[in-house]
Write a protein that holds these residues in place. Structure first.
Motif, PDB file in Angstrom:
ATOM      1  N   LYS A   3       0.838  -1.198   0.000  1.00 42.58           N
ATOM      2  CA  LYS A   3       0.000   0.000   0.000  1.00 42.58           C
ATOM      3  C   LYS A   3       0.873   1.248   0.000  1.00 42.58           C
ATOM      4  CE  LYS A   3      -3.961  -2.039   2.309  1.00 42.58           C
ATOM      5  NZ  LYS A   3      -4.989  -1.855   3.345  1.00 42.58           N
ATOM      6  N   GLU A  57      -9.541   7.582  -5.705  1.00 40.73           N
ATOM      7  CA  GLU A  57     -10.698   6.825  -5.214  1.00 40.73           C
ATOM      8  C   GLU A  57     -10.658   5.383  -5.716  1.00 40.73           C
ATOM      9  OE1 GLU A  57     -15.095   8.337  -4.205  1.00 40.73           O
ATOM     10  OE2 GLU A  57     -14.573   8.436  -6.316  1.00 40.73           O
ATOM     11  N   ILE A  60      -8.202   3.595  -3.633  1.00 35.55           N
ATOM     12  CA  ILE A  60      -8.779   3.330  -2.304  1.00 35.55           C
ATOM     13  C   ILE A  60      -9.619   2.056  -2.366  1.00 35.55           C
ATOM     14  CG2 ILE A  60     -10.559   4.133  -0.684  1.00 35.55           C
ATOM     15  CD1 ILE A  60      -9.496   7.016  -1.165  1.00 35.55           C
ATOM     16  N   ARG A  61     -10.469   1.977  -3.384  1.00 34.09           N
ATOM     17  CA  ARG A  61     -11.400   0.843  -3.490  1.00 34.09           C
ATOM     18  C   ARG A  61     -10.710  -0.465  -3.859  1.00 34.09           C
ATOM     19  NH1 ARG A  61     -16.118   4.686  -5.853  1.00 34.09           N
ATOM     20  NH2 ARG A  61     -16.775   5.400  -3.795  1.00 34.09           N
ATOM     21  N   SER A  62      -9.527  -0.372  -4.469  1.00 33.78           N
ATOM     22  CA  SER A  62      -8.806  -1.602  -4.811  1.00 33.78           C
ATOM     23  C   SER A  62      -7.781  -1.973  -3.738  1.00 33.78           C
ATOM     24  CB  SER A  62      -8.137  -1.475  -6.181  1.00 33.78           C
ATOM     25  OG  SER A  62      -7.229  -0.390  -6.193  1.00 33.78           O
ATOM     26  N   GLY A  63      -7.826  -1.282  -2.587  1.00 32.62           N
ATOM     27  CA  GLY A  63      -6.998  -1.663  -1.448  1.00 32.62           C
ATOM     28  C   GLY A  63      -5.544  -1.257  -1.540  1.00 32.62           C
ATOM     29  N   GLU A  89     -16.626   5.852   4.229  1.00 28.90           N
ATOM     30  CA  GLU A  89     -15.968   4.840   3.395  1.00 28.90           C
ATOM     31  C   GLU A  89     -14.546   4.564   3.871  1.00 28.90           C
ATOM     32  OE1 GLU A  89     -14.962   3.687  -1.228  1.00 28.90           O
ATOM     33  OE2 GLU A  89     -15.976   5.588  -0.816  1.00 28.90           O
ATOM     34  N   LEU A  90     -13.818   5.625   4.216  1.00 26.18           N
ATOM     35  CA  LEU A  90     -12.441   5.441   4.689  1.00 26.18           C
ATOM     36  C   LEU A  90     -12.415   4.628   5.985  1.00 26.18           C
ATOM     37  CD1 LEU A  90     -10.894   8.981   3.985  1.00 26.18           C
ATOM     38  CD2 LEU A  90     -10.546   6.882   2.672  1.00 26.18           C
ATOM     39  N   ILE A  92     -14.661   2.413   7.008  1.00 24.01           N
ATOM     40  CA  ILE A  92     -15.021   1.027   6.694  1.00 24.01           C
ATOM     41  C   ILE A  92     -13.818   0.285   6.130  1.00 24.01           C
ATOM     42  CG2 ILE A  92     -16.384  -0.408   5.101  1.00 24.01           C
ATOM     43  CD1 ILE A  92     -18.645   1.763   5.477  1.00 24.01           C
ATOM     44  N   ARG A  93     -13.040   0.965   5.303  1.00 23.90           N
ATOM     45  CA  ARG A  93     -11.873   0.342   4.661  1.00 23.90           C
ATOM     46  C   ARG A  93     -10.612   0.426   5.524  1.00 23.90           C
ATOM     47  NH1 ARG A  93     -13.052  -0.845  -0.579  1.00 23.90           N
ATOM     48  NH2 ARG A  93     -14.934   0.116  -1.421  1.00 23.90           N
ATOM     49  N   LYS A  94     -10.772   0.994   6.740  1.00 24.09           N
ATOM     50  CA  LYS A  94      -9.650   1.137   7.680  1.00 24.09           C
ATOM     51  C   LYS A  94      -8.487   1.940   7.074  1.00 24.09           C
ATOM     52  CE  LYS A  94     -10.776  -2.934  10.464  1.00 24.09           C
ATOM     53  NZ  LYS A  94     -12.089  -2.435  10.628  1.00 24.09           N
ATOM     54  N   ILE A  95      -8.857   3.033   6.402  1.00 26.04           N
ATOM     55  CA  ILE A  95      -7.880   3.950   5.813  1.00 26.04           C
ATOM     56  C   ILE A  95      -7.934   5.248   6.606  1.00 26.04           C
ATOM     57  CG2 ILE A  95      -7.262   5.284   3.754  1.00 26.04           C
ATOM     58  CD1 ILE A  95      -8.614   3.051   2.094  1.00 26.04           C
TER      59      ILE A  95
END
Length: 197
Positions: A3, A57, A60-63, A89-90, A92-95
């Motif tokens: 990442k 974005e 972000i969505r592809s990890g 969204e961030l 939920i994705r732990k970003i």
């Protein structure tokens, strides 16, 4: 896939540059061990549909993103609904989200509260600016002031205030000719501005 930290920089118009934001962001970036990717837009904060933001974005969505860093929260956008859905969204994705000038860190409860307050403030500022501009135009017209083209041979700069007036008048359904007269810019220039916002 490793990442990266995403640093997002935005200015509102083509006539502005990113220089005021970069020193603080570069200093922050130098203190990090993780790989960093920069994303830069010259686009309005009223929409989340911007080229570099769309790429970020997608990542972000592809990890691919560990955290998003901005100079100030309003660089992400100026609508409370757009910003709060991004915060959700961030999370939920732990970003994590870091805003340098706001001293904001979304990984804390206080940071999340502050983020939502700042999102509402950004939208409020935007609405008040539009109201002030509309009132200024109405007052000038009432005083008999006229708008028109510039003298032959002079170049007219498209300022941020003019961009906001153009956007506001277009949203109110005003014709391009009326907008052109109000801001003292040619119709082709108005069309060009509208394509960018």
């Amino acid at each position: 896939m490793p990442k990266h930290i995403s640093i997002y920089v935005r200015v509102s118009s083509k006539t502005q540059d990113h220089r005021s934001q970069l020193p603080d962001l570069e200093r922050w970036a130098e203190s990090q061990d993780e790989r960093i990717k920069w994303y830069k837009d010259k686009a309005s904060g009223k929409t989340m549909n911007r080229p570099s933001w769309n790429e970020l974005e997608s990542n972000i969505r592809s990890g691919k993103v560990s955290q998003v860093v901005v100079w100030r929260l309003d660089r992400l956008g100026r609508t409370a609904s757009g910003l709060t859905s991004l915060f959700d969204e961030l999370q939920i994705r732990k970003i994590n989200l870091v805003s340098i000038k706001d001293g904001l860190d979304l990984s804390t409860a206080a940071g999340r509260l502050m983020a939502n307050v700042l999102a509402s403030v950004a939208q409020y500022d935007n609405e008040v600016r539009s109201e002030r501009q509309a009132a200024g135009i109405a007052k000038a017209k009432a005083q008999g002031k006229k708008w028109g083209g510039s003298m032959k041979g002079t170049r007219t700069k498209v300022t941020d205030d003019k961009i906001e007036i153009i956007r506001h008048m277009k949203e109110k359904g005003k014709p391009i000719t009326a907008i052109s007269k109000a801001v003292g810019l040619s119709r082709p220039t108005i069309y060009g501005v509208l394509e960018q916002i």
